[in-house]
Design a protein around this motif. Structure first.
Motif, PDB file in Angstrom:
ATOM      1  N   HIS A  15       0.801  -1.220   0.000  1.00  0.00           N
ATOM      2  CA  HIS A  15       0.000   0.000   0.000  1.00  0.00           C
ATOM      3  C   HIS A  15       0.841   1.281   0.000  1.00  0.00           C
ATOM      4  O   HIS A  15       0.295   2.369  -0.026  1.00  0.00           O
ATOM      5  N   ARG A  50      -2.221   6.103   0.590  1.00  0.00           N
ATOM      6  CA  ARG A  50      -2.794   4.804   0.960  1.00  0.00           C
ATOM      7  C   ARG A  50      -4.199   4.600   0.396  1.00  0.00           C
ATOM      8  O   ARG A  50      -4.628   3.469   0.202  1.00  0.00           O
ATOM      9  N   VAL A  51      -4.940   5.688   0.167  1.00  0.00           N
ATOM     10  CA  VAL A  51      -6.326   5.582  -0.285  1.00  0.00           C
ATOM     11  C   VAL A  51      -6.370   4.836  -1.621  1.00  0.00           C
ATOM     12  O   VAL A  51      -5.721   5.206  -2.580  1.00  0.00           O
ATOM     13  N   GLY A  52      -7.107   3.742  -1.621  1.00  0.00           N
ATOM     14  CA  GLY A  52      -7.244   2.937  -2.825  1.00  0.00           C
ATOM     15  C   GLY A  52      -6.098   1.983  -3.080  1.00  0.00           C
ATOM     16  O   GLY A  52      -6.115   1.223  -4.036  1.00  0.00           O
ATOM     17  N   ASN A  53      -5.067   2.018  -2.218  1.00  0.00           N
ATOM     18  CA  ASN A  53      -3.897   1.153  -2.405  1.00  0.00           C
ATOM     19  C   ASN A  53      -3.853  -0.002  -1.427  1.00  0.00           C
ATOM     20  O   ASN A  53      -2.840  -0.673  -1.317  1.00  0.00           O
ATOM     21  N   GLY A  54      -4.898  -0.217  -0.691  1.00  0.00           N
ATOM     22  CA  GLY A  54      -4.885  -1.345   0.247  1.00  0.00           C
ATOM     23  C   GLY A  54      -4.555  -0.918   1.644  1.00  0.00           C
ATOM     24  O   GLY A  54      -5.185  -0.041   2.185  1.00  0.00           O
ATOM     25  N   ASP A  57      -7.322  -1.196   4.222  1.00  0.00           N
ATOM     26  CA  ASP A  57      -8.568  -1.150   3.452  1.00  0.00           C
ATOM     27  C   ASP A  57      -9.617  -0.287   4.129  1.00  0.00           C
ATOM     28  O   ASP A  57     -10.789  -0.626   4.188  1.00  0.00           O
ATOM     29  N   ASN A  58      -9.184   0.824   4.683  1.00  0.00           N
ATOM     30  CA  ASN A  58     -10.098   1.744   5.335  1.00  0.00           C
ATOM     31  C   ASN A  58      -9.836   3.139   4.779  1.00  0.00           C
ATOM     32  O   ASN A  58      -9.193   3.964   5.418  1.00  0.00           O
ATOM     33  N   ASP A  59     -10.337   3.368   3.561  1.00  0.00           N
ATOM     34  CA  ASP A  59     -10.096   4.644   2.890  1.00  0.00           C
ATOM     35  C   ASP A  59     -10.636   5.826   3.686  1.00  0.00           C
ATOM     36  O   ASP A  59      -9.995   6.877   3.752  1.00  0.00           O
ATOM     37  N   ASP A  62      -8.204   6.688   6.424  1.00  0.00           N
ATOM     38  CA  ASP A  62      -6.998   7.316   5.878  1.00  0.00           C
ATOM     39  C   ASP A  62      -7.267   8.749   5.442  1.00  0.00           C
ATOM     40  O   ASP A  62      -6.441   9.635   5.649  1.00  0.00           O
TER      41      ASP A  62
END
Length: 90
Positions: A15, A50-54, A57-59, A62
């Motif tokens: 991520h 990190r958003v959208g990259n795993g 998994d809590n966009d 983040d």
């Protein structure tokens, strides 16, 4: 040709990686290039990266963390601007 960076959940988590122009780039290398003198924006960028990259998994979480760092930097800049305006008046 540079060898690809292996994935490692501690040293090289997925991520924090991005394929850019055919080359794998790690978040901290990009963030160092963009914000090497501003740790607050560096951290905001980290959470945005990190958003959208795993990761966890809590966009939403983040994005809220990113907003927290952005708000802190905005408040700091507003204080600098206010101090500059006060010194102009004197």
């Amino acid at each position: 040709m540079t060898a690809p960076i292996p994935f490692d959940s501690v040293k090289h988590p997925r991520h924090y990686k991005l394929m850019l122009n055919g080359k794998m780039v790690e978040a901290w290398d990009l963030l160092d290039a963009l914000f090497n003198r501003n740790p607050t924006l560096w951290n905001a960028g980290k959470y945005l990266f990190r958003v959208g990259n795993g990761g966890k998994d809590n966009d939403l979480q983040d994005l809220k963390k990113c907003r927290q760092f952005l708000t802190r930097e905005i408040e700091r800049l507003e204080q600098v601007e206010a101090a500059a305006n006060i010194s102009k008046v004197k």
